[in-house]
Structures are given as C-alpha cells and as structure tokens.
Design a protein around this motif. Structure first.
Motif, PDB file in Angstrom:
ATOM      1  N   ASN A 202       0.866  -1.084  -0.001  1.00 46.93           N
ATOM      2  CA  ASN A 202       0.004   0.027   0.000  1.00 46.93           C
ATOM      3  C   ASN A 202       0.802   1.286  -0.020  1.00 46.93           C
ATOM      4  OD1 ASN A 202      -2.243  -1.553   0.047  1.00 46.93           O
ATOM      5  ND2 ASN A 202      -2.426  -1.589   2.206  1.00 46.93           N
TER       6      ASN A 202
ATOM      7  N   ASN B 222      -6.477  -2.260  10.432  1.00 44.65           N
ATOM      8  CA  ASN B 222      -6.914  -2.092   8.982  1.00 44.65           C
ATOM      9  C   ASN B 222      -8.136  -0.918   9.154  1.00 44.65           C
ATOM     10  OD1 ASN B 222      -4.974  -3.710   7.969  1.00 44.65           O
ATOM     11  ND2 ASN B 222      -6.492  -5.354   7.871  1.00 44.65           N
ATOM     12  N   ASN B 223      -9.160  -1.202   9.861  1.00 47.94           N
ATOM     13  CA  ASN B 223     -10.053  -0.100  10.259  1.00 47.94           C
ATOM     14  C   ASN B 223      -9.590   1.132  10.451  1.00 47.94           C
ATOM     15  OD1 ASN B 223     -12.045  -2.313   9.933  1.00 47.94           O
ATOM     16  ND2 ASN B 223     -12.142  -2.667  12.092  1.00 47.94           N
TER      17      ASN B 223
ATOM     18  N   ARG C  72      -8.057   2.581   7.081  1.00 48.40           N
ATOM     19  CA  ARG C  72      -9.239   3.052   6.300  1.00 48.40           C
ATOM     20  C   ARG C  72      -9.697   4.371   6.534  1.00 48.40           C
ATOM     21  NH1 ARG C  72      -9.790  -2.687   5.827  1.00 48.40           N
ATOM     22  NH2 ARG C  72     -11.707  -2.577   7.747  1.00 48.40           N
TER      23      ARG C  72
ATOM     24  N   ASN D 227      -9.933   7.417   4.615  1.00 49.12           N
ATOM     25  CA  ASN D 227     -11.330   8.295   4.045  1.00 49.12           C
ATOM     26  C   ASN D 227     -11.196   9.756   4.745  1.00 49.12           C
ATOM     27  OD1 ASN D 227     -12.162   5.840   2.983  1.00 49.12           O
ATOM     28  ND2 ASN D 227     -13.053   4.951   4.931  1.00 49.12           N
TER      29      ASN D 227
END
Length: 475
Positions: free
Chosen positions: A196, A442-443, A446, A450
């Motif tokens: 990533n 991971n949450n 993200r 966002n």
C-alpha cells in the motif's frame, strides 16, 4: 520478503521529492499561465483579433495605390503615345496613381470597426478564461498531489505499526507463546501495508506527472511541491458562500459572461453591416497617369509654312494651278523620358454610385444569416447563464455534503483510534488475538484515508465556490 523490503527501500531512496526544490500553488499557477499551450493559443488569438480590429480602422482612410509597368512591343501594334499603328519595336513605360474613398455606405465600415472591437475585447476575455481554467486545473491537480502525499504519510505509519507488531509476534512465536499461524498473518499484513505504501508513492509520482503536464514541464524535469497541512488551507465559511450571492458575483466577474455579452454586441453590429450591403453606396475616386514610348525619340521645336502645288483646274479652257499651304517641322529636340511624362500627364476625378440590384440574393441572405447569428448567440448566452447557476448551486450542495462527510469521517477516525488503542492494550497483555488487532489496525487505516479524502474533497469544493465568487485560488 527480502525482495519486497528491497523494493520498498529502493522506492524510498528514489522518491522524486527527495532534495528537490519545492513549488507552492502560486508558483505552479503563475508558471502554468506563462507556459501552458492552451493559454498561449488564446493569447495568439487575442493578438490576431486585435490586428483584425486595427485593419478595419485603417479601412476608414482613403485607398492609395501606385501602378508602374514597362516592356517591349513587337509586330503590328499601337504606339501607346500616338495611338497610331506601327510595326516597329517599341520600348514603353506606364505610371499611375489611384485614390479611392468611400463617402457613404450606410455606416458599414464604422459598424465593422465596432464589431471587431467587441470581438477583440471578447478574445481578451477568452484569454482570461483560459488562465482561470488552467489555474483551476492546476489547483485541482495540486490538491490531488497533496492528498497522495498525505496518504504516503499515513501508509508509512501503518507500515511502521505492522513491522513493530510483526517483530513482537515473531519473538512470541519463537518463545512458543503463539502459534506460527499468527506470525504468518502478521507477516501478510506487513507485506500488504508495504505494498500500500508503494502504491501511495506511485500515485504521488503520477500526480506530479499530471501536474507537470499542466505546467508544460518535461516529464523528467526535477519537480516537487510544498505540502502545507490541509488544516492550514484557508477557506470561506459556507455562510459566506451562499449560492445566490456567489451567482450574482459570478455574473459580474467570470470571463465567460463577458465573452457572451461582447460576442452578442458584435453579432448585432454585424447585422447592421450586412444590412448596409442592401443599399447603394457612394465613393470618390481620382487618379494620375503618364506614359513613355521610345517610338517618339524627337519632337519638333520650330515650324515653317510652305506652298505646294496640288494640281490644276481648267476654267473656260484656261488652266489655273492650285496650291496649298502646309506647316512642316523646321527643327527637332530630343523627346526625353521626363519630357514625355510631362507632356502625357493626365488627371481624373469623379464620383461613383454602386446600386445593388440582383446578386443571387447573397446580400439579403447574408443579412438574414446575421440576424440568426444574433438569435443563436442570445440562446447560447441564456444556456451558459443557466448552466452557471446550476453549477454553482450544485457545487454548494456538494460542498455541504462534503463537509458532512468530513465530519462523519472525523468521528469514524476517533472511534477507530479508540478501538485500536484498546485492542493494542489487550494484545500487549495477551487478551486479544493478532488477527483481531490486525482488523482494528486496518479499520483505523481506512478511516484515516477516508478522512483525508473527505477533507481534501471539501477543501476543493470550497475553493471552487470561492473561484466562482471571484476570490481567486489560495492555499
């Protein structure tokens, strides 16, 4: 694993942002305006239309033309100075000067000047529009590059956390406290986060390439941008960017509205120009001319009168001689070039009346076409005005939605951060499985991405409203 780390290290070492001079938005916009091809083309067109206007102004003055010719005549021809037939070879020269002036043509030329003046002003407004468009595109690309750069920072933090967790789990697996599955899961997460990061760096490089294309820079030219914190970018409040107020300001300030108004005025003047072709016009003309021919090399300078017999007449049987007096040259002078020009010098002056009767209907059709052009321009102006209003109200709605989305993303980040912090504490004391910690991580990742996207999206939509209001672009 080693190959991935090598690629990651190589991408970091070859990061184009390393040791490059930083460009801020103002420098990018100024450089783009000075070097972008579209802006240069608009500038050339503006200068072209200015020359067209200047030419129409000069057309108001008298027309003056001078003609000169010379040559040889062979065989049977007419002597250009005596108008007599001759078979001699003649060297000749003709000189003339013509003057013409339109006295009255129903103001066709004056209306043409005015129409071209409006079109020249419209071209200047088009140049300003081209500058505004490229400035807006540069700002959009600049913000996109800033977003990608921020995503690199977030991805780097994610990689650091994944590496730290992988090191801890690896030691625990070696000590027999955790199964090898946990190490494989942690390693997979570390590899994914590293990929990533490489993707974020690639996206940033691509965004710089897009920005350099707008600036008309070479793709391999050293280039990097300043990265001010997004929180420091000044934006107006939504209350100050009410769509009704922004719309009224845009009608007065945006170049497109000036272009439409000036073009409409030009088409209206072109109607008057086309209508003038239906009526008679009056012109004044005059001219000077002279000529030379070597067929007359000499010219008499003195004459004598002599009596010559012409015959006899018989009267009552008596013959009487009949005579006649004739004048003949006694001496000659050279008939020089300049003497002939003086002797053959002629002048003319007069008035001309041109009455259009029938020319295949071209004049009337052109007049009707010009009227339709006015109607078409009025419709185009109305369409652009409606589109502008629609765009402004839509941009305002999008800005409100972007603000709400950003506020929601702030809450989401706070919740994800809290969940990760609690999970990390439970993991440190062995009360949480590694896969659950990875899920929380991971949450959080993200949620941060966002938030960044929502924040930059909100800033750009607000900058677009500021642009419509005429406040310019400032970061």
């Amino acid at each position: 694993m080693r190959y991935l780390l090598f690629v990651l290290l190589l991408s970091i070492l070859t990061d184009p942002s390393a040791a490059q001079e930083k460009w801020n938005l103002k420098r990018c916009v100024d450089y783009a305006i000075a070097n972008n091809i579209s802006v240069k083309q608009a500038d050339v067109q503006a200068r072209f239309d200015k020359l067209t206007h200047d030419q129409s102004v000069l057309a108001l003055y008298p027309r003056i033309n001078s003609q000169h010719s010379g040559g040889f005549q062979f065989g049977r021809s007419i002597d250009p100075t005596s108008n007599q037939f001759t078979t001699n070879q003649i060297l000749f020269a003709n000189h003339g000067l013509d003057v013409g002036l339109d006295l009255f043509n129903w103001f066709s030329k004056k209306n043409t000047v005015k129409a071209n003046d409006y079109l020249a002003q419209a071209s200047v407004a088009k140049l300003e529009k081209a500058k505004n468009d490229i400035a807006l595109n540069v700002a959009n690309a600049y913000l996109a590059a800033l977003l990608n750069k921020e995503q690199i920072n977030v991805s780097q933090v994610q990689v650091d956390q994944s590496r730290e967790q992988f090191d801890i789990i690896k030691k625990q697996v070696a000590a027999g406290a955790l199964p090898e599955l946990n190490q494989a899961e942690s390693e997979t997460q570390y590899i994914t986060d590293s990929a990533n990061l490489i993707t974020a760096q690639t996206n940033y490089t691509l965004s710089l390439l897009q920005l350099k294309a707008l600036l008309n820079l070479e793709a391999d030219a050293p280039f990097d941008i300043e990265a001010p914190p997004v929180e420091s970018i000044p934006v107006e409040t939504l209350a100050e960017l009410d769509p009704a107020i922004v719309y009224q300001s845009a009608l007065e300030n945006l170049p497109q509205q000036k272009i439409n108004n000036l073009t409409l005025k030009a088409t209206e003047k072109n109607v008057a120009v086309a209508k003038a072709a239906l009526y008679p016009s009056i012109s004044l003309f005059g001219g000077l001319s002279s000529r030379y021919s070597n067929a007359q090399r000499t010219i008499p300078n003195s004459f004598q009168t002599i009596v010559v017999p012409v015959g006899n007449v018989d009267v009552d049987g008596v013959s009487y001689p009949v005579t006649s007096q004739i004048t003949q040259p006694l001496g000659y002078d050279r008939n020089t070039y300049f003497r002939q020009l003086s002797n053959n010098f002629s002048q003319n002056v007069g008035l001309g009346l041109n009455i259009p009767i029938f020319n295949g209907g071209s004049a009337r059709i052109n007049w009707q076409k010009a009227r339709l052009q006015v109607e078409n321009q009025q419709l185009l102006q109305e369409q652009d005005t409606r589109t502008l209003k629609q765009d402004i109200y839509q941009s305002y709605t999008n800005a409100v939605a972007a603000l709400q989305k950003y506020n929601a993303s702030v809450i989401a980040v706070a919740s994800a951060q809290k969940a990760y912090d609690f999970g990390k504490k439970r993991f440190d004391v062995g009360l949480l499985q590694p896969i659950d910690l990875i899920l929380n991580q991971n949450n959080l990742f993200r949620a941060k991405i966002n938030k960044l996207s929502a924040q930059y999206d909100f800033v750009f939509k607000m900058k677009l409203l500021e642009f419509y209001k005429g406040l310019g672009l400032k970061l």
